[in-house]
Design an enzyme around this catalytic site. Structure first.
Site, PDB file in Angstrom:
ATOM      1  N   ASP A  52      30.283 -86.743 -31.160  1.00 24.64           N
ATOM      2  CA  ASP A  52      31.666 -87.101 -30.863  1.00 24.64           C
ATOM      3  C   ASP A  52      31.741 -88.462 -30.175  1.00 24.64           C
ATOM      4  OD1 ASP A  52      30.683 -86.354 -28.393  1.00 24.64           O
ATOM      5  OD2 ASP A  52      32.133 -84.747 -28.050  1.00 24.64           O
ATOM      6  N   SER A  53      30.566 -89.057 -29.917  1.00 23.17           N
ATOM      7  CA  SER A  53      30.510 -90.458 -29.468  1.00 23.17           C
ATOM      8  C   SER A  53      31.090 -91.397 -30.519  1.00 23.17           C
ATOM      9  CB  SER A  53      29.067 -90.859 -29.141  1.00 23.17           C
ATOM     10  OG  SER A  53      28.181 -90.465 -30.177  1.00 23.17           O
ATOM     11  N   ASP A  91      28.671 -82.399 -33.670  1.00 23.38           N
ATOM     12  CA  ASP A  91      29.386 -82.002 -32.450  1.00 23.38           C
ATOM     13  C   ASP A  91      30.695 -81.311 -32.793  1.00 23.38           C
ATOM     14  OD1 ASP A  91      27.803 -82.704 -30.278  1.00 23.38           O
ATOM     15  OD2 ASP A  91      28.577 -84.747 -30.169  1.00 23.38           O
ATOM     16  N   LYS A 121      26.832 -78.505 -32.373  1.00 26.16           N
ATOM     17  CA  LYS A 121      26.465 -78.661 -30.968  1.00 26.16           C
ATOM     18  C   LYS A 121      27.711 -78.469 -30.104  1.00 26.16           C
ATOM     19  CE  LYS A 121      25.265 -82.719 -29.084  1.00 26.16           C
ATOM     20  NZ  LYS A 121      26.245 -82.898 -27.966  1.00 26.16           N
ATOM     21  N   GLU A 190      21.508 -84.145 -20.722  1.00 30.92           N
ATOM     22  CA  GLU A 190      21.954 -85.525 -20.574  1.00 30.92           C
ATOM     23  C   GLU A 190      22.045 -85.934 -19.112  1.00 30.92           C
ATOM     24  OE1 GLU A 190      25.518 -88.584 -21.988  1.00 30.92           O
ATOM     25  OE2 GLU A 190      25.435 -86.544 -22.796  1.00 30.92           O
TER      26      GLU A 190
END
Length: 272
Positions: A52-53, A91, A121, A190
């Site tokens: 989703d980045s 994602d 994810k 992360e």
């Protein structure tokens, strides 16, 4: 110490679990379109994350929150068309799974059916346990994500390192165990202290892939545009830039502009 690599013609959920068992590190990168996915896959990356980045690097949003399920499916389907070998993980975007396990399952099914991705994810621990279980019961592989979870940025208020305090570290360790018990095939950690990430990786049997989590985990993931130096404003401590394409591309495009203005391009050989 290097470990002999097993050659995988097609990387699967089982493949990356074998990599952990064999002590082979897992390579993971993001991709959001056909052309980049084809390059990443051809270079031998094990797992491609359609992150989703994309909300940040492709659409220019400040956070990952605005990207929609339809947009994630578009990016994922583009990536799937470009790969032959890598495992493609997609994602689930913000708002598509947190509130209702049934909605989470519907979102995951849409991604699998409409994009051809291989797994999804989700960010979070016990708060989303029911959503994870509902998706897993449908036979869809799930990768977990703990530590800094960008979809919760307004809760955290900052992108700083997570789980430095004992209480949050203990919760993270408990959540990792819960994700393993629930049936997740891997976990992303992360931006947490390296010693904690190493402890988590050693405490679970499933692969743990880090981003800003040190070298004691089972694999690493980076955002492709950061690795290639296409972005230049983002400079976290964990990022290693393998190229500096922002400068090279700016120079090349500037040269093109000059050549057009001066009538150097196209020349006779470049004309029909």
């Amino acid at each position: 110490m290097s470990v002999a690599k097993k050659e995988y013609k097609k990387v699967t959920v089982k493949s990356i679990q074998e990599m952990k068992q064999n002590g082979e590190k897992i390579s993971m990168l993001t991709a959001y379109d056909y052309t980049m996915a084809k390059i990443v896959d051809g270079a031998g990356v094990d797992v491609i994350l359609v992150g989703d980045s994309a909300s940040n690097v492709m659409a220019g949003h400040e956070t990952t929150l605005p990207i929609t399920l339809d947009q994630m499916i578009y990016h994922a389907s583009s990536v799937v068309r470009g790969i032959d070998r890598a495992l493609v993980v997609v994602d689930l975007p913000f708002g598509s799974y947190q509130s209702d396990p049934k909605e989470a399952l519907r979102s995951a099914i849409r991604i699998m059916k409409e994009s051809g991705g291989h797994a999804v994810k989700l960010e979070g621990g016990k708060e989303i346990k029911d959503s994870i279980k509902r998706i897993l019961h449908a036979g869809i592989p799930v990768m977990g994500h703990l530590g800094l979870t960008p979809q919760s940025i307004y809760k955290f208020g900052t992108y700083t390192v997570r789980a430095k305090e004992d209480e949050e570290a203990e919760k993270l360790k408990a959540d990792a165990k819960m994700l393993e018990r629930s049936g997740c095939f891997a976990i992303v950690l992360e931006k947490i202290p390296a010693h904690l990430a190493k402890e988590v990786a050693e405490s679970v049997s499933i692969p743990v892939i880090g981003i800003g989590a040190g070298g004691g985990v089972d694999g690493q993931v980076l955002v492709l545009h950061d690795l290639l130096g296409m972005t230049h404003e983002f400079n976290p401590r964990f990022l290693r830039r393998y190229m500096h394409l922002y400068d090279d591309m700016t120079k090349a495009i500037g040269q093109y502009v000059d050549d057009v203005k001066s009538t150097d391009f196209p020349n006779e050989e470049e004309s029909y």
